[in-house]
Design an enzyme around this catalytic site. Sequence first.
Site, PDB file in Angstrom:
ATOM      1  N   HIS A   1     104.239  21.651  82.412  1.00 24.19           N
ATOM      2  CA  HIS A   1     104.093  20.270  83.360  1.00 24.19           C
ATOM      3  C   HIS A   1     105.313  20.326  84.487  1.00 24.19           C
ATOM      4  O   HIS A   1     104.711  20.203  85.454  1.00 24.19           O
ATOM      5  CB  HIS A   1     104.186  19.110  82.321  1.00 24.19           C
ATOM      6  CG  HIS A   1     102.915  19.041  81.463  1.00 24.19           C
ATOM      7  ND1 HIS A   1     102.819  17.828  80.569  1.00 24.19           N
ATOM      8  CD2 HIS A   1     102.129  20.166  81.204  1.00 24.19           C
ATOM      9  CE1 HIS A   1     101.732  18.211  80.102  1.00 24.19           C
ATOM     10  NE2 HIS A   1     101.419  19.487  80.147  1.00 24.19           N
TER      11      HIS A   1
ATOM     12  N   SER B   1      97.838  23.182  82.041  1.00 22.03           N
ATOM     13  CA  SER B   1      98.598  22.048  82.733  1.00 22.03           C
ATOM     14  C   SER B   1      99.610  22.331  83.660  1.00 22.03           C
ATOM     15  O   SER B   1      99.785  21.435  84.495  1.00 22.03           O
ATOM     16  CB  SER B   1      99.366  21.347  81.366  1.00 22.03           C
ATOM     17  OG  SER B   1      98.467  21.067  80.252  1.00 22.03           O
TER      18      SER B   1
END
Length: 306
Positions: free
Chosen positions: A251, A205
């Site tokens: 993220h 991610s």
Amino acid sequence: MTAPPPPSGAAPEPGPTAPRTCYRHPDRETGVSCTRCERPICPDCMVEASVGFQCPRCVAEGNRGVRRTRTPFGGRTVAKPYVTWTLLGLMAAGFIAQLGTSDPIGQAGYSGLVREFAMLGFGRWEDGTLRGVMTGEWYRLITAAFLHGSIFHLLFNGYALYVLGTQLERWLGHGRFLALWVVGALSGSVLSLLAAPTQLSVGASGAIFALFGAVLVIGKRLGLDLRMVLVLMGVNLVLTFVVPNISWTAHIGGLVAGLAVGAVFAYLPGRQAKASSRTLTHALLVAALVALLAVLVAAAPVIVLG
């Protein structure tokens, strides 16, 4: 009755000529010649040209004099996104390995590979062993990107990598795209190390959000309509903080890195600079960012534990 002799001054009829053979394969007869050097070539040596055929040697000589074109951001143009495909293959291979080593079999999140290679700042196993990046297992900063918690996790990251990666690799070239992906993955892991050191996490991610960030900056530089990208990224950021068990640190760390590296590639040192100057500038700035991440990793015990 014998034939009369030819009239005075007339040329004699030509006799049979010796068969021509390919200059690279003397055992093969041919009636075709290279349009550049005019040497005979067989079908295996024929390279189609704008007019007729050329031999491999002439094609190689011609290619040496042709400069490869570059992307708007200094990278060499690419025909196929090989780096994207390779990363997808490594992610798939990691997941298959997880399935084969899990207990019970088929549950990727219960694989021993997760304990050994997932992102972890520091943690103590049941036997009292202290593990994690702070104990010297620095490889976890990057190996975590090739492991995933479920098939849906893998499919989401894989699809995002395919969509964003193929386009970015064509914009940037192989080397710059790989640098972007690696820096994004490392940045997400480093923020996880500093902000959530005891959390065990897996997934690409961080690298994926770095691609989102780079697409925004580079797309703006190219004057593209980025509304769909903004919507997709916004939805994913909301899910990051709404859905439990999602590593927000990976993220956000990846997104910030993608914005920074994308800005370097898109705006520095200027589109009028020579290709060599652009490459040197990009390499030095990316190296400086990696060095900063290394300093943060080395200082993590002091930052986290005081």
